[in-house]
Scaffold this active site. Sequence first.
Site, short mmCIF file in Angstrom:
data_model
loop_
_atom_site.label_atom_id
_atom_site.label_comp_id
_atom_site.label_asym_id
_atom_site.label_seq_id
_atom_site.Cartn_x
_atom_site.Cartn_y
_atom_site.Cartn_z
N GLU A 3 0.81 -1.22 0.00
CA GLU A 3 0.00 0.00 0.00
C GLU A 3 0.84 1.26 0.00
O GLU A 3 0.49 2.27 -0.63
CB GLU A 3 -0.96 0.02 1.19
CG GLU A 3 -2.07 -1.00 1.10
CD GLU A 3 -1.64 -2.40 1.48
OE1 GLU A 3 -0.47 -2.57 1.90
OE2 GLU A 3 -2.44 -3.34 1.35
N HIS A 51 -10.98 -4.94 9.90
CA HIS A 51 -11.62 -4.92 8.59
C HIS A 51 -13.02 -4.30 8.64
O HIS A 51 -13.86 -4.58 7.80
CB HIS A 51 -11.76 -6.35 8.03
CG HIS A 51 -10.48 -6.98 7.60
ND1 HIS A 51 -9.53 -7.41 8.49
CD2 HIS A 51 -9.97 -7.25 6.37
CE1 HIS A 51 -8.50 -7.93 7.83
NE2 HIS A 51 -8.75 -7.85 6.54
C1 LIG Z 1 -2.10 -4.28 4.64
C2 LIG Z 1 -3.04 -5.24 3.98
N1 LIG Z 1 -3.20 -5.19 2.64
C3 LIG Z 1 -4.05 -6.05 2.02
C4 LIG Z 1 -4.77 -6.95 2.74
C5 LIG Z 1 -5.77 -7.89 2.04
N2 LIG Z 1 -5.23 -9.24 2.05
C6 LIG Z 1 -5.53 -10.11 3.03
S1 LIG Z 1 -4.71 -11.55 2.85
C7 LIG Z 1 -3.99 -11.04 1.42
C8 LIG Z 1 -3.08 -11.94 0.67
C9 LIG Z 1 -1.90 -12.30 1.47
O1 LIG Z 1 -1.12 -13.17 0.74
P1 LIG Z 1 0.04 -13.97 1.41
O2 LIG Z 1 0.83 -13.06 2.28
O3 LIG Z 1 0.77 -14.70 0.36
O4 LIG Z 1 -0.70 -14.98 2.39
P2 LIG Z 1 -1.68 -16.18 2.01
O5 LIG Z 1 -3.06 -15.61 1.89
O6 LIG Z 1 -1.19 -16.78 0.75
O7 LIG Z 1 -1.60 -17.12 3.17
C10 LIG Z 1 -4.37 -9.75 1.12
C11 LIG Z 1 -3.93 -9.00 -0.06
C12 LIG Z 1 -4.61 -6.95 4.14
N3 LIG Z 1 -5.32 -7.78 4.92
N4 LIG Z 1 -3.72 -6.12 4.73
#
Ligand SMILES: Cc1ncc(C[n+]2csc(CCOP(=O)(O)OP(=O)(O)O)c2C)c(N)n1
Lengths: 347, 335
Positions: free
Chosen positions: B72, B141
């Site tokens: 972000e 959230h």
């Molecule tokens: C700061 C922030 N940006 C975006 C999100 C939305 N979000 C939640 S989980 C996720 C994906 C995370 O991917 P990864 O770190 O690879 O973990 P995985 O879901 O694969 O376990 C996103 C973009 C968030 N929760 N927090």
Amino acid sequence: MTFLNIDSPEGRQEALEKMLLARAFEDTVQDQFADGEIPGFVHLSQGQEAVAVGTCGALREGDYITSTHRAHGHSIAKGLEPDRLLAELYGKEPGQCRGKGGSMHVADLDQGMLGAQPIVGASAPLAMGAGITAQYGNEDWISLAFIGDGAVAEGQVHESFNLAATWGLPVVFVIENNLYSEGMVFDEQHNIEDLADMSASYGVPGVVVDGQDVEAVHEAVSEARQRALEDEGPTIIEAKTYRYRGHFEGDQQPYRSDEEIEEWRDERDPISNFARKLIEAGELTESGLEELRETAEAKMADALEFARKADEADADEAYEDVFVETVPEIEQHRERLAREQPHWGEY
Amino acid sequence: MSKTGATTESTESTETITFREAIREGLREEMKNDDAVMLYGQDEEDGESFEVTAGLYEEFGGRRVRNTPISEAAQVGGAVGAAATGLRPVVELSFSDFIGVCFDQIMNQAGKTRYMFGGASEVPLVLRATEGAGLSAAAQHSGTVHTLVSHLPGIKTVAPSTPTAAKGLIKSSIRSPDPVVFFENKTIYDERGEVPTSDDHTIPIGEASIEHLGEDVTVVATQRLFSEAMSVAQDLEGDVSVEVIDPRTLYPLDAETIIESVAKTGRLVIADESPMSYGFHAEVSSRVVEDGFFTLDAPPQRVGVPDTPIPFAPGLEKEVLPNGADIKRAIRRVE
Ligand SMILES: Cc1ncc(C[n+]2csc(CCOP(=O)(O)OP(=O)(O)O)c2C)c(N)n1
């Protein structure tokens, strides 16, 4: 207690049990969420059990972990009881966080679980900070952050790597690379193949490990833990793994094929493969495996009954724990909102 | 005064669409109008978390609609750079609670660049972010953070309550030469309304709308609470005559419309889902007190969240979330 002596048959059996429990927990959550019993957002980690159990099994009592939004497996592996964990997902009073956290914000400080962090990347600075405490007090514990592969694109993760490296903190970073971040595939987010290579920029060791192999993960984390305890600073471990379910329950997954998922399930499942290995080594029988499965399922049946029967959190709970020392505003606002009387003109 | 129902009374042709579709339509039209408009964010190519941008990648392709890594700070900082050099980026930040990780870029870069450089640059960017509770998504959230952003000099903040306003304002936000943070309450994405189909339909930033005429009490209500306030106004019809105003833009705030309404009704209720202390409520109340004190017949009343984070359990969440009953009680106290 989380430590598993994976070099012994008992330890290996326990590792299998924990993985089965983590899987059974999430299968239950999957069903109950689909039935509308569990509110909110739920992110499951079926397929990633070897990372959770291999990692937490290498830790000792007193070690801390921080986790991500995908925290059920980590929590079970760290020793949280499925009943209170499930009750939390139900938003009930005896839940792990008395219904205020839910799936995305589970914590249990007694078990060294410093918290699930759905703010992507935030698990890294939190564990780094715990590492400062450990170093400062010359403690004999370490802290460990679970980080998603997507989270590695966040600035705060790199700041944490750098600070932990520069200060030689007793921290281990476990990047759980499950190939996807929401709907974005790994190579859309990173220009290198192995995230562990990033360790070079911080002058710390980077290790790539097969995240489907609980023993391999255990070994990598054990070594990293030892380095941390010996004041040699952090290690960045990348565990290559895969999640079977969508990013969240309800995700239509337009970004990948069913065949891909089936292939991982059939050929690379961390639980079946490990169980087969134990059977081939003569440490486990088919019926023994069946018994372990049934035990895990029975535990989940109890947990489900506990969660269902548990009391709802009391409304007053909503206003508690905002601060340690209370402020007048919350009660005032609350009363103001609820006030039927008097009409202001009567003052 | 052209504000009252101006956008719905016209003879333009309209269609009934959801809040979500209204934003998508606005984005699509502005992308068609101006090649400098581009969208980027996490999962943008799949329509992002709430499917607002679904289909735009297929329509406009990878040059105009892009996925970013989860970064972000880089997303917002990058948008400032892109905007200052000629693009009109629309960046999705998904849940506004995540704003913490990019707050510096919003506060110090997006908001101050032009000023610090003596007007040498323009930063025509739009940041879209969702707000609001009600989905048991728990504290990180579910927040409503628009007060935080509205407090920052150099940033305009928009928070529409109806599909019409959403479409008109997303278009104006994209056309705006200044940075705009566009807040979308995630619980009203499926609310439907009549929306002008014309490409020219825009709603000026900084203009409130009186959506229900009344004589006794003015209710200024935002986002989800706006439709709750409309229902309350209808409920009380014949008993209390309630004027409902959708401010639509939070900063700059159309205080004039609100003050004029209070001059007529003498009473003010402010309903907004943010925490009640130091927030949007206080700003509206203070503007009216400063410039319309002697028109007030009763003390202004706030309806909001009593300064707690949003809890997870549905019962607890309901407990802290303001609703129509709270608005009704506040009206009853002053009518
Ligand atoms: C700061 C922030 N940006 C975006 C999100 C939305 N979000 C939640 S989980 C996720 C994906 C995370 O991917 P990864 O770190 O690879 O973990 P995985 O879901 O694969 O376990 C996103 C973009 C968030 N929760 N927090």
